[in-house]
Enzyme design. Structure first.
Site, short mmCIF file in Angstrom:
data_model
loop_
_atom_site.label_atom_id
_atom_site.label_comp_id
_atom_site.label_asym_id
_atom_site.label_seq_id
_atom_site.Cartn_x
_atom_site.Cartn_y
_atom_site.Cartn_z
N HIS A 76 1.04 -1.75 0.02
CA HIS A 76 0.07 -0.21 0.30
C HIS A 76 1.20 1.48 -0.24
O HIS A 76 1.75 1.11 0.65
CB HIS A 76 -0.50 0.18 1.15
N TYR A 204 -9.34 5.74 7.07
CA TYR A 204 -9.56 6.06 7.98
C TYR A 204 -10.51 7.29 8.00
O TYR A 204 -10.37 8.44 7.87
CB TYR A 204 -8.53 6.75 9.25
N PRO A 296 -5.49 0.79 18.32
CA PRO A 296 -4.56 -0.22 16.94
C PRO A 296 -4.81 0.89 15.80
O PRO A 296 -4.44 0.58 14.99
CB PRO A 296 -5.87 -1.38 16.52
N LYS A 300 0.77 -0.07 14.82
CA LYS A 300 1.99 0.09 15.55
C LYS A 300 2.01 -1.16 16.16
O LYS A 300 3.38 -1.68 16.47
CB LYS A 300 2.20 1.25 16.00
N TYR A 388 3.83 6.99 9.76
CA TYR A 388 2.54 5.87 9.18
C TYR A 388 3.51 4.24 8.61
O TYR A 388 3.29 3.44 9.41
CB TYR A 388 1.82 6.15 8.68
C1 PHB Z 1 -6.34 -4.46 10.55
O1 PHB Z 1 -6.47 -4.28 9.51
O2 PHB Z 1 -6.68 -5.31 11.50
C2 PHB Z 1 -5.73 -3.04 11.37
C3 PHB Z 1 -5.09 -1.85 10.01
C4 PHB Z 1 -4.92 -0.57 10.63
C5 PHB Z 1 -5.31 -0.10 11.90
C6 PHB Z 1 -5.89 -1.16 12.46
C7 PHB Z 1 -6.00 -2.43 12.30
O3 PHB Z 1 -5.14 1.16 12.47
#
Ligand code: PHB
Ligand code: APR
Length: 393
Positions: A76, A204, A296, A300, A388
């Site tokens: 990505h 997000y 989450p 990280k 990130y």
């Molecule tokens: C996930 O795919 O479970 C996931 C991805 C990004 C995040 C948290 C969880 O920030």
């Protein structure tokens, strides 16, 4: 007399931290035994975030377990942030020259277990009631219960990789360890479904109704989250309600692309920031969730476990190769320097994106100003992107 065996590094926990450490140590000729409380099926079935920084990918390569990751992982180059339904993109590749790889932690764990069991050394499954002894001496010992008997494992060092609820951290006297903690007043309801993702990048979303995240495990398996109340029951969230909320929160364009389907997993998780310092007591070294937790948002957790393991492995290799303990002495400081920056980033993402405040409050206006600044400023986007994709080790 308890049955006794001996190894160089006794590792508690067969999560990503313990498994990666064991594998990297083996690459450098160092033996270990892993004591794991649960069984293999349970460990291989746990579902967790799966966004790998390049540093983690490099460690999987060094560990010789990156083939499937390279075949199946999705590279990505950016993410989308949707504010009140309006998306903008953070271009990781353009801003930092780097990318992340989406590959489930479950798959990372399976790959590491397969490699371990191909001849690296034992994983003792169902090791109950693990206790640490004499960690302040040069001869630490682990005792545990397995197959109806008490056993002992003598080692040179103990790696506490047993996650947030493990036995390692609580074995350190309270006056020898400082705890820093924040518990957030909401949860994440997550669903996994065998439907194609609604977007080729993660989204997000900050929305009046609460945060949402569109993620994925593959081209045919999606992972979605919505912010929920901590005391919500799963019964209050039938699939149809989850899909409706996602469509509202992720914005019109994503909503039009969402394929709905029955959830194959659904759970509610609390969010927490937590750091225990130092990450060492005598010959016990903590790594991963045993020492720190991040919310989450920003994915990280796994990556921090990986950087801890990198520092710890290098320090143990130096000990066995050269007899120098200089790196072991510095392990906690080096690991924590990176941990705190990831803690800050995860806290910042979490605080910026979730519904936390009365909409008429000053704080709610600050959140919007932060998001508008991020949407408009290349400097702000670069700061987010470099965190990130992962700060250097
Ligand atoms: C996930 O795919 O479970 C996931 C991805 C990004 C995040 C948290 C969880 O920030
Ligand atoms: N004795 C032996 N094993 C234990 C004990 C114990 N007392 N307590 C816990 N364990 C095991 C757990 O069953 C688990 O398999 O230790 C392992 C810890 O693994 P994780 O919780 O996955 O922690 P870690 O390896 O540090 O990985 C960090 O996990 O929680 C996520 O987001 C986090 O991605 C990050 C990653």
């Amino acid at each position: 007399m308890a049955a006794q065996s001996r190894t160089q590094v006794g590792i508690i926990g067969a999560g990503p931290a313990g498994l990666l450490l064991a594998r990297l140590l083996k690459v450098h000729g160092i033996d270990s035994v892993i004591l794991e409380q649960r069984d293999r099926t349970y460990v291989e079935g746990r579902i967790r975030a799966g966004v790998l920084e390049q540093g983690m990918v490099a460690l999987m390569e060094e560990a010789g377990v990156a083939d499937r990751l390279h075949r199946e992982g999705l590279v990505h180059d950016g993410v989308e942030i949707a504010v009140r339904g309006r998306p903008f993109r953070i271009d990781f590749r353009g801003l930092t020259g780097k990318a992340v790889v989406v590959y489930g932690q479950t798959e990372v764990t399976k790959d590491l277990i397969t490699a371990r069991l191909a001849g690296d050394g034992p994983i003792v499954w169902n090791a109950d009631d693990v206790a640490l002894h004499d960690v302040e001496s040069a001869r630490p010992l682990l005792s545990y219960h397995c197959e109806g008997e008490r056993r002992e494992l003598a080692c040179d060092f103990i790696a506490g990789c047993d996650g947030f609820h493990g036995a390692s951290r609580p074995s350190i006297p309270a006056d020898k360890i400082a705890i820093y903690e924040r518990v957030y007043p909401f949860g994440w309801l997550g669903i996994l479904a065998d439907v194609p993702p609604c977007s080729h990048e993660l989204i997000y979303a900050s929305h009046e109704r609460g945060f949402a995240l569109a993620s994925m495990r593959s081209h045919t398996r999606s992972r979605y989250y919505v912010q929920c109340n901590l005391d919500d029951e799963l019964d209050a969230w039938p699939d149809a309600r989850v899909w409706d909320e996602l469509k509202l929160r992720l914005g019109e364009r994503a909503a039009a692309q969402i394929t709905t389907g029955p959830s194959i997993e659904k759970s509610i998780a609390p969010l927490r920031s937590f750091v225990a310092a130092p990450m060492r007591h005598g010959r016990l070294f903590l790594a991963g969730d045993a020492a720190h937790i991040v919310p989450p948002t920003g994915a990280k957790g796994l990556n921090l476990a990986a950087s801890d393991v990198h520092y710890l492995c290098r320090a143990l290799v130096a000990h066995y190769r050269t007899g120098s303990d200089a790196l072991l002495e510095r392990y906690s400081d080096m690991a924590l320097a990176r941990v705190w920056k990831a803690e800050r980033f995860s806290w910042w993402m979490t605080t910026m994106l979730h519904n936390l405040y009365d909409p008429t409050s000053f704080e709610a206006q600050m959140q919007l100003a932060e998001l508008e600044y991020l949407a408009a400023s290349q400097a702000a986007q670069t700061a987010m992107a470099e965190n990130y994709v992962g700060l250097p080790y």
